[in-house]
Design an enzyme around this catalytic site. Structure first.
Site, PDB file in Angstrom:
ATOM      1  N   CYS A  76      -7.466  -3.565  -1.473  1.00 20.11           N
ATOM      2  CA  CYS A  76      -8.915  -3.020  -2.011  1.00 20.11           C
ATOM      3  C   CYS A  76      -9.139  -1.942  -1.110  1.00 20.11           C
ATOM      4  CB  CYS A  76      -9.699  -4.430  -1.819  1.00 20.11           C
ATOM      5  SG  CYS A  76      -9.251  -5.716  -2.569  1.00 20.11           S
ATOM      6  N   CYS A 130       5.801  -7.986   0.484  1.00 20.66           N
ATOM      7  CA  CYS A 130       4.733  -7.646   1.555  1.00 20.66           C
ATOM      8  C   CYS A 130       3.739  -8.995   1.412  1.00 20.66           C
ATOM      9  CB  CYS A 130       4.161  -6.256   1.172  1.00 20.66           C
ATOM     10  SG  CYS A 130       2.540  -5.972   2.341  1.00 20.66           S
ATOM     11  N   ASP A 139       9.705  12.019  -6.929  1.00 18.69           N
ATOM     12  CA  ASP A 139       8.765  10.966  -6.953  1.00 18.69           C
ATOM     13  C   ASP A 139       8.445  10.115  -5.609  1.00 18.69           C
ATOM     14  OD1 ASP A 139       6.939   9.209  -8.124  1.00 18.69           O
ATOM     15  OD2 ASP A 139       8.103   8.263  -9.827  1.00 18.69           O
ATOM     16  N   CYS A 197       8.723  -4.218   4.361  1.00 20.27           N
ATOM     17  CA  CYS A 197       9.218  -4.104   2.891  1.00 20.27           C
ATOM     18  C   CYS A 197      10.599  -3.555   2.608  1.00 20.27           C
ATOM     19  CB  CYS A 197       8.234  -3.608   1.939  1.00 20.27           C
ATOM     20  SG  CYS A 197       7.420  -2.183   2.307  1.00 20.27           S
TER      21      CYS A 197
HETATM   22 FE1  SF4 Z   1       3.277  -4.246   3.334  1.00 20.75          FE
HETATM   23 FE2  SF4 Z   1       5.335  -2.663   3.329  1.00 20.75          FE
HETATM   24 FE3  SF4 Z   1       2.944  -1.824   4.029  1.00 20.75          FE
HETATM   25 FE4  SF4 Z   1       4.202  -3.404   5.735  1.00 20.75          FE
HETATM   26  S1  SF4 Z   1       4.839  -1.391   5.047  1.00 20.75           S
HETATM   27  S2  SF4 Z   1       2.175  -3.614   5.053  1.00 20.75           S
HETATM   28  S3  SF4 Z   1       5.583  -4.578   4.117  1.00 20.75           S
HETATM   29  S4  SF4 Z   1       3.673  -2.430   1.865  1.00 20.75           S
END
Ligand code: SF4
Length: 521
Positions: free
Chosen positions: A28, A443, A406, A503
């Site tokens: 958000c 995540c 991309d 992630c």
């Molecule tokens: Fe989430 Fe990946 Fe960002 Fe870490 S890097 S906060 S796991 S999206």
């Protein structure tokens, strides 16, 4: 037993996503504004909030809302929320309605929110509105009556919710903000919140309980604004001022819009209180660790924002340049019919830098139509959106070997469609290059990636080359290449120590995040 009613939120991250309708994973945007005394009569805080939120629209399109405080208003604190984009909040197309609402919500201090619900997009308008922010905590005492808006994701939400239920609380939603709101109200009870010291103590207590990413803006009916950011600084948050007002926003782009060029990051673990026109700051950080979300730079944040003193556009240019440097198709670039084409719009800076680095011609052959961001919507809606998302200039790619650049590849559906578009338009070859590594892990800090099974590289093991080969086959590309991990870290301007890459790596910066991930394994 109350426990039986607690649906474990981590199930969102399992393969089956049984609780997909719970609507909890979100990314958000938050804003806040405090007019300075000499300008309280001449400016309308609702108008400034509207402008700030409009610049954060890419962070959320499910709902928008504001809460404003006015000492001239009997209720002191009022909220206005709507499903959909910021323009819907004040019905910007209807001048009379806009003028009436601006008057009604005129005030001296305000907070605002745009919501990015990744799971509840199929919900009815009632539920969307119920989960829209800011949340209002009603109370007869002005210092206990407050509104709060939140950006992030609480990894230990289930435990905190359980504690509240055991305390006898009734929760209306599955949204983190409601839990934080009750934790704040519990803390406010204990401390003398008429004073900045009491407010600091209350928020210190709340922050100590939270594991995850959390940027919050809080406004009470005494006219005190409190802003806080989690100790790891996972999501960006900036604060600034000019001679007329203070403003806070998830991204600096919003502050630029309202004429604030003098801004800084809210430091990780910092609590800022603006009371009676005075700003008081305190750091609650207990160690020097930071874990800024690297994906903000790759995809989420606007290109013109400066997050934690790094211009997002610079990172994107670095990504393209380094990806170009790593390019192993280099040997073939001497041929005249190669062409670099960006998938608009996030990857444009990277594609330009890639073209420059590799000396391959650049072409804006794909045109993005204004249909929203595909990654944030439900399956049905996403498919509809993706089909309408891009147009192509066939003459520019006919008989060309296209290097499609991309920012990231998540499910692979967008790339697959774009590759088909290019082939149908006459491209002789299509090679995909991506300025991110394959997303392999969930995540727990606010980005609701698809389930493991839906991720294009989720079930592919082996070397980077092997993953690239298999992904290329899945999306029908002649070849594909991800940037290297070293290249990604170099693009962010250092050794990566201050960023979250969970992630990609499965190594989480918070205890609860790691526990949830280990539980899934
Ligand atoms: Fe989430 Fe990946 Fe960002 Fe870490 S890097 S906060 S796991 S999206």
């Amino acid at each position: 037993m109350v426990e039986n009613f607690i649906l474990p939120r981590q199930n969102l991250y399992t393969e089956t996503r049984l609780f997909v309708s719970m609507g909890v994973g979100e990314e958000c945007g938050v804003v806040a504004c405090v007019l300075k005394e000499d300008f309280a009569e001449t400016f309308n805080v609702a108008e400034i909030l509207n402008n700030l939120l409009g610049e954060l629209q890419h962070r959320g399109q499910t709902s928008s809302g504001i809460a404003t405080f006015s000492k001239h208003n009997k209720k002191l604190l009022k909220t206005l929320k709507e499903a959909g984009k910021v323009a819907h909040l004040f019905k910007n197309w209807d001048k009379n309605y806009t003028a009436q609402k601006m008057k009604e919500f005129n005030g001296e201090i305000g907070i605002g929110h745009v919501r990015y619900a990744t799971s509840n997009v199929d919900d009815d308008a009632f539920t969307i509105l119920e989960e829209a922010q800011p949340f209002l905590r009603r109370h007869g005492r002005p210092w206990k009556r407050f509104a709060i808006a939140f950006n992030g994701h609480i990894a230990n939400y289930d435990e905190l919710k359980k504690e509240l239920l055991e305390e006898g609380y009734i929760l209306d939603t599955d949204v983190d903000t409601e839990v934080i709101m009750h934790l704040i109200s519990l803390s406010l009870k204990k401390h003398l919140t008429h004073t900045p010291e009491g407010l600091f103590k209350s928020f210190e207590e709340v922050i100590a309980k939270l594991d995850g990413s959390f940027n919050c803006v809080f406004l009470n009916a005494s006219g005190d604004l409190v802003v806080f950011r989690d100790p790891l600084g996972l999501r960006p948050l900036v604060i600034g001022e000019n001679e007329k007002f203070f403003a806070v926003a998830s991204e600096s782009k919003a502050l630029n819009k309202v004429g604030i060029t003098n801004f800084r990051d809210v430091a990780p673990g910092e609590v800022v209180i603006i009371k009676n026109g005075e700003m008081i700051c305190k750091s609650l950080k207990i160690d020097s660790r930071c874990a800024h979300c690297h994906f903000e730079y790759v995809y989420f944040s606007d290109t013109c924002s400066i997050n934690d003193s790094i211009l997002v556009n610079d990172v994107r240019k670095n990504l393209g340049k380094i990806l170009g440097r790593e390019e192993r198709l280099k040997g073939r670039f001497g041929e005249e019919d190669w062409m670099v084409v960006p998938v608009p719009s996030t990857s444009i800076p990277a594609a330009v830098a890639y073209s420059y680095e590799t000396n391959v011609a650049f072409s804006f052959s794909l045109i993005k139509n204004d249909v929203g961001r595909g990654f944030i919507n439900s399956t049905e809606m996403r498919k509809t959106i993706m089909n309408a998302k891009y147009s192509i200039i066939p003459e520019s790619v006919r008989d060309k070997k296209v290097i499609l650049v991309d920012d990231s590849i998540i499910r692979g559906e967008t790339c697959q469609r774009v590759i088909k578009l290019l082939r149908d338009a006459g491209a002789s070859e299509v090679h995909l290059r991506v300025t991110e590594l394959p997303i392999k892990f969930p995540c727990f800090y606010g980005v609701d990636f698809p389930s493991y099974k839906e991720l294009i590289a989720g079930d592919i093991n082996g070397s980077k080359e092997e993953i690239e080969k298999q992904v290329a086959q899945k999306i029908n590309a002649d070849s594909m290449g991800f940037i290297s991990f070293e290249g990604l870290k170099e693009s962010l301007g250092g050794n990566g120590d201050t960023f979250c890459f969970a992630c990609l790596t499965g190594k989480y910066p918070t205890e609860k995040g790691q526990e949830l991930a280990d539980g899934l394994r």
